[in-house]
Design an enzyme around this catalytic site. Structure first.
Site, PDB file in Angstrom:
ATOM      1  N   LYS A  24     -13.234 -12.054  22.581  1.00  0.00           N
ATOM      2  CA  LYS A  24     -12.836 -10.994  21.807  1.00  0.00           C
ATOM      3  C   LYS A  24     -11.217 -10.751  21.953  1.00  0.00           C
ATOM      4  O   LYS A  24     -10.816 -10.070  21.058  1.00  0.00           O
ATOM      5  CB  LYS A  24     -13.498  -9.736  22.624  1.00  0.00           C
ATOM      6  CG  LYS A  24     -15.006  -9.785  22.607  1.00  0.00           C
ATOM      7  CD  LYS A  24     -15.337  -9.697  21.032  1.00  0.00           C
ATOM      8  CE  LYS A  24     -16.893  -9.347  20.724  1.00  0.00           C
ATOM      9  NZ  LYS A  24     -17.200  -9.331  19.177  1.00  0.00           N
ATOM     10  N   VAL A  52     -23.659 -17.072  11.218  1.00  0.00           N
ATOM     11  CA  VAL A  52     -21.826 -17.068  11.077  1.00  0.00           C
ATOM     12  C   VAL A  52     -21.355 -18.303  11.574  1.00  0.00           C
ATOM     13  O   VAL A  52     -20.134 -18.889  11.210  1.00  0.00           O
ATOM     14  CB  VAL A  52     -21.349 -16.018  11.563  1.00  0.00           C
ATOM     15  CG1 VAL A  52     -21.691 -14.667  10.610  1.00  0.00           C
ATOM     16  CG2 VAL A  52     -21.431 -15.685  12.948  1.00  0.00           C
ATOM     17  N   ASN A 103     -18.766  -8.740  12.208  1.00  0.00           N
ATOM     18  CA  ASN A 103     -19.344  -7.622  13.325  1.00  0.00           C
ATOM     19  C   ASN A 103     -20.474  -8.605  14.267  1.00  0.00           C
ATOM     20  O   ASN A 103     -20.663  -8.103  15.135  1.00  0.00           O
ATOM     21  CB  ASN A 103     -20.115  -6.543  12.701  1.00  0.00           C
ATOM     22  CG  ASN A 103     -21.204  -5.819  13.622  1.00  0.00           C
ATOM     23  OD1 ASN A 103     -20.699  -5.093  14.342  1.00  0.00           O
ATOM     24  ND2 ASN A 103     -22.436  -6.142  13.454  1.00  0.00           N
ATOM     25  N   ILE A 109     -21.082   1.159  23.762  1.00  0.00           N
ATOM     26  CA  ILE A 109     -21.676   1.889  22.771  1.00  0.00           C
ATOM     27  C   ILE A 109     -23.442   1.428  22.733  1.00  0.00           C
ATOM     28  O   ILE A 109     -23.633   0.315  23.016  1.00  0.00           O
ATOM     29  CB  ILE A 109     -21.325   1.053  21.287  1.00  0.00           C
ATOM     30  CG1 ILE A 109     -19.856   1.161  21.073  1.00  0.00           C
ATOM     31  CG2 ILE A 109     -22.007   1.862  20.045  1.00  0.00           C
ATOM     32  CD1 ILE A 109     -19.105   2.443  21.265  1.00  0.00           C
ATOM     33  N   SER A 125     -13.394  -6.032  21.506  1.00  0.00           N
ATOM     34  CA  SER A 125     -14.151  -5.256  22.723  1.00  0.00           C
ATOM     35  C   SER A 125     -13.138  -4.765  23.719  1.00  0.00           C
ATOM     36  O   SER A 125     -12.105  -5.429  23.961  1.00  0.00           O
ATOM     37  CB  SER A 125     -15.226  -6.198  23.234  1.00  0.00           C
ATOM     38  OG  SER A 125     -15.732  -5.419  24.495  1.00  0.00           O
ATOM     39  N   TYR A 157     -17.112 -14.038  26.683  1.00  0.00           N
ATOM     40  CA  TYR A 157     -17.076 -12.844  26.048  1.00  0.00           C
ATOM     41  C   TYR A 157     -15.553 -12.226  25.661  1.00  0.00           C
ATOM     42  O   TYR A 157     -15.158 -11.920  24.579  1.00  0.00           O
ATOM     43  CB  TYR A 157     -18.010 -11.665  26.236  1.00  0.00           C
ATOM     44  CG  TYR A 157     -18.107 -10.649  25.397  1.00  0.00           C
ATOM     45  CD1 TYR A 157     -19.071 -10.825  24.082  1.00  0.00           C
ATOM     46  CD2 TYR A 157     -17.868  -9.387  25.690  1.00  0.00           C
ATOM     47  CE1 TYR A 157     -19.206  -9.606  23.229  1.00  0.00           C
ATOM     48  CE2 TYR A 157     -17.942  -8.339  24.879  1.00  0.00           C
ATOM     49  CZ  TYR A 157     -18.770  -8.394  23.501  1.00  0.00           C
ATOM     50  OH  TYR A 157     -18.892  -7.205  22.771  1.00  0.00           O
ATOM     51  N   ALA A 158     -14.961 -12.049  26.975  1.00  0.00           N
ATOM     52  CA  ALA A 158     -13.701 -11.615  26.922  1.00  0.00           C
ATOM     53  C   ALA A 158     -12.692 -12.449  26.180  1.00  0.00           C
ATOM     54  O   ALA A 158     -11.831 -11.856  25.569  1.00  0.00           O
ATOM     55  CB  ALA A 158     -13.147 -11.203  28.409  1.00  0.00           C
ATOM     56  N   ALA A 159     -12.701 -13.693  26.436  1.00  0.00           N
ATOM     57  CA  ALA A 159     -11.914 -14.684  25.983  1.00  0.00           C
ATOM     58  C   ALA A 159     -12.108 -14.676  24.203  1.00  0.00           C
ATOM     59  O   ALA A 159     -11.090 -14.726  23.635  1.00  0.00           O
ATOM     60  CB  ALA A 159     -12.405 -16.191  26.481  1.00  0.00           C
TER      61      ALA A 159
HETATM   62  P1  NDP Z   1     -26.327  -5.777  18.611  1.00  0.00           P
HETATM   63  O1  NDP Z   1     -26.627  -7.252  19.280  1.00  0.00           O
HETATM   64  O2  NDP Z   1     -26.986  -4.727  18.553  1.00  0.00           O
HETATM   65  O3  NDP Z   1     -26.343  -6.517  17.080  1.00  0.00           O
HETATM   66  C1  NDP Z   1     -25.641  -7.845  16.868  1.00  0.00           C
HETATM   67  C2  NDP Z   1     -26.101  -8.492  15.513  1.00  0.00           C
HETATM   68  O4  NDP Z   1     -25.468  -9.603  15.170  1.00  0.00           O
HETATM   69  C3  NDP Z   1     -27.928  -8.799  15.628  1.00  0.00           C
HETATM   70  O5  NDP Z   1     -28.512  -8.360  14.746  1.00  0.00           O
HETATM   71  C4  NDP Z   1     -27.607 -10.239  15.653  1.00  0.00           C
HETATM   72  O6  NDP Z   1     -28.990 -10.830  15.509  1.00  0.00           O
HETATM   73  C5  NDP Z   1     -26.499 -10.640  15.197  1.00  0.00           C
HETATM   74  N1  NDP Z   1     -25.978 -11.978  15.340  1.00  0.00           N
HETATM   75  C6  NDP Z   1     -26.014 -12.670  16.426  1.00  0.00           C
HETATM   76  N2  NDP Z   1     -25.625 -13.758  16.141  1.00  0.00           N
HETATM   77  C7  NDP Z   1     -25.490 -14.149  14.885  1.00  0.00           C
HETATM   78  C8  NDP Z   1     -25.028 -14.945  14.232  1.00  0.00           C
HETATM   79  N3  NDP Z   1     -24.527 -16.247  14.651  1.00  0.00           N
HETATM   80  N4  NDP Z   1     -25.076 -14.796  12.684  1.00  0.00           N
HETATM   81  C9  NDP Z   1     -25.283 -13.880  12.149  1.00  0.00           C
HETATM   82  N5  NDP Z   1     -25.544 -12.728  12.754  1.00  0.00           N
HETATM   83  C10 NDP Z   1     -25.804 -12.847  14.141  1.00  0.00           C
HETATM   84  O7  NDP Z   1     -24.693  -5.677  18.828  1.00  0.00           O
HETATM   85  P2  NDP Z   1     -24.028  -4.442  18.639  1.00  0.00           P
HETATM   86  O8  NDP Z   1     -24.193  -3.748  17.400  1.00  0.00           O
HETATM   87  O9  NDP Z   1     -23.813  -3.750  19.960  1.00  0.00           O
HETATM   88  O10 NDP Z   1     -22.587  -5.138  18.618  1.00  0.00           O
HETATM   89  C11 NDP Z   1     -21.715  -5.518  17.219  1.00  0.00           C
HETATM   90  C12 NDP Z   1     -20.493  -5.933  17.376  1.00  0.00           C
HETATM   91  O11 NDP Z   1     -19.728  -5.129  18.217  1.00  0.00           O
HETATM   92  C13 NDP Z   1     -20.694  -7.367  18.382  1.00  0.00           C
HETATM   93  O12 NDP Z   1     -19.612  -8.309  17.726  1.00  0.00           O
HETATM   94  C14 NDP Z   1     -20.260  -6.832  19.517  1.00  0.00           C
HETATM   95  O13 NDP Z   1     -19.712  -7.806  20.621  1.00  0.00           O
HETATM   96  C15 NDP Z   1     -19.101  -5.748  19.547  1.00  0.00           C
HETATM   97  N6  NDP Z   1     -19.122  -4.747  20.473  1.00  0.00           N
HETATM   98  C16 NDP Z   1     -20.124  -4.224  20.950  1.00  0.00           C
HETATM   99  C17 NDP Z   1     -19.774  -3.145  21.993  1.00  0.00           C
HETATM  100  C18 NDP Z   1     -21.315  -2.402  22.451  1.00  0.00           C
HETATM  101  O14 NDP Z   1     -21.195  -1.553  23.599  1.00  0.00           O
HETATM  102  N7  NDP Z   1     -22.295  -2.316  21.816  1.00  0.00           N
HETATM  103  C19 NDP Z   1     -18.811  -2.875  22.687  1.00  0.00           C
HETATM  104  C20 NDP Z   1     -17.832  -3.796  22.114  1.00  0.00           C
HETATM  105  C21 NDP Z   1     -17.821  -4.780  21.079  1.00  0.00           C
HETATM  106  P3  NDP Z   1     -29.844 -11.070  16.434  1.00  0.00           P
HETATM  107  O15 NDP Z   1     -30.407  -9.841  17.147  1.00  0.00           O
HETATM  108  O16 NDP Z   1     -31.025 -12.058  15.809  1.00  0.00           O
HETATM  109  O17 NDP Z   1     -29.156 -12.124  17.460  1.00  0.00           O
END
Ligand code: NDP
Length: 250
Positions: free
Chosen positions: A156, A62, A88, A185, A140, A152-154
């Site tokens: 989000k 992305v 996401n 989560i 977040s 990250y805070a900035a």
């Molecule tokens: P995960 O790390 O489990 O999954 C995130 C996914 O995004 C991974 O598959 C990762 O791939 C992919 N990704 C990372 N960089 C890129 C990129 N440049 N282009 C495309 N895909 C990419 O995260 P979560 O499921 O925990 O989180 C999902 C979202 O929710 C995020 O935005 C996170 O900030 C937000 N969030 C999560 C919380 C939590 O407690 N888990 C709390 C609050 C918000 P790869 O593994 O290859 O890096």
């Protein structure tokens, strides 16, 4: 429920965690889902297939505008013009601010905020033309401030401002723009945080659960359910909002 029959949905970062749960949820409810990630999202595609849903996987970074544009072009050909975008994809690179490296600042802003800009700007063209669209982005609880997560805070918090602004600009085209702000989560992301602070994921989750009114951490499916609501016509008069999904924590 069958809220997404004939809808085309795009979910970024959907190889695992919240993105995978969201892609599955939208597919189970009838959407044809484009599952995007940096690597081929085999597990998610298999889960959707087992559930009888329709999905295609796309490798897409992305942060790369050209990658985003070419993947959306292919989605439009393969599945049809997108109606739903779930921004996401996200990463963390935590450190205390006084020593936060510029590379870590840039990486987090680039994926978590600029990635949303890229995908949304490309997706909105299809949505404006259709006079229909639903955009849901992952903010977040950390947007309110979290020690060790200035970058990250900035990013989000930026999503919340972007969401409020896009609701104003895209509302006249019947496009709803909202964000969800999860608390803790249980995913690979929070397991990595546990590792960084020298705890097992189970112990880390327990310590968070003790500070959470509902007495436990959240699961990806619980966030996916809220995203699905905001992406559905049930939320047709909700726009510009950030909905916290955090077990009641303040
Ligand atoms: P995960 O790390 O489990 O999954 C995130 C996914 O995004 C991974 O598959 C990762 O791939 C992919 N990704 C990372 N960089 C890129 C990129 N440049 N282009 C495309 N895909 C990419 O995260 P979560 O499921 O925990 O989180 C999902 C979202 O929710 C995020 O935005 C996170 O900030 C937000 N969030 C999560 C919380 C939590 O407690 N888990 C709390 C609050 C918000 P790869 O593994 O290859 O890096």
């Amino acid at each position: 429920m069958d809220r997404f029959t004939d809808r085309i949905a795009v979910v970024t970062g959907a190889a695992q965690g919240i993105g995978a749960a969201t892609a599955l949820r939208l597919a189970i409810e009838g959407a044809a889902v484009a599952v995007l990630d940096r690597n081929t999202p085999e597990d998610t595609l298999e889960q959707i297939d087992r559930a009888g849903g329709t999905a295609r996987g796309y490798v897409c970074d992305v942060t790369d505008r050209d990658s985003v544009q070419s993947v959306f072009d292919r989605i439009a050909t393969d599945l049809g013009d997108p109606h739903i975008l779930v921004n996401n994809a996200g990463i963390t690179r935590d450190d205390l601010f006084f020593r936060l490296a510029e590379d870590d600042w840039n990486a987090v802003l680039s994926v978590n905020l600029t990635g949303v800009y890229h995908c949304t700007q490309v997706a909105q063209k299809y949505m404006v033309a259709q006079r229909y669209g639903k955009i849901v982005s992952l903010s977040s609880r950390s947007a309110l401030g979290n020690r060790g997560q200035a970058n990250y805070a900035a990013a989000k918090a930026g999503i919340q401002g972007l969401t409020a602004t896009l609701a104003l600009e895209l509302g006249p085209y019947n496009i709803n723009v909202n964000a969800v702000a999860p608390g803790y989560i249980a995913t690979a992301m929070t397991a990595a945080t546990a590792d960084r602070v020298g705890m097992t994921p189970e112990d880390h989750q327990q310590s968070v659960a003790e500070r959470t009114p509902l007495g436990r951490v959240g699961q990806p499916e619980e966030v996916a359910a809220v995203i699905a609501f905001l992406a559905s016509d049930e939320a047709s008069y909700v726009s510009g909002q950030t909905l916290y999904v955090n077990g009641g924590a303040r």
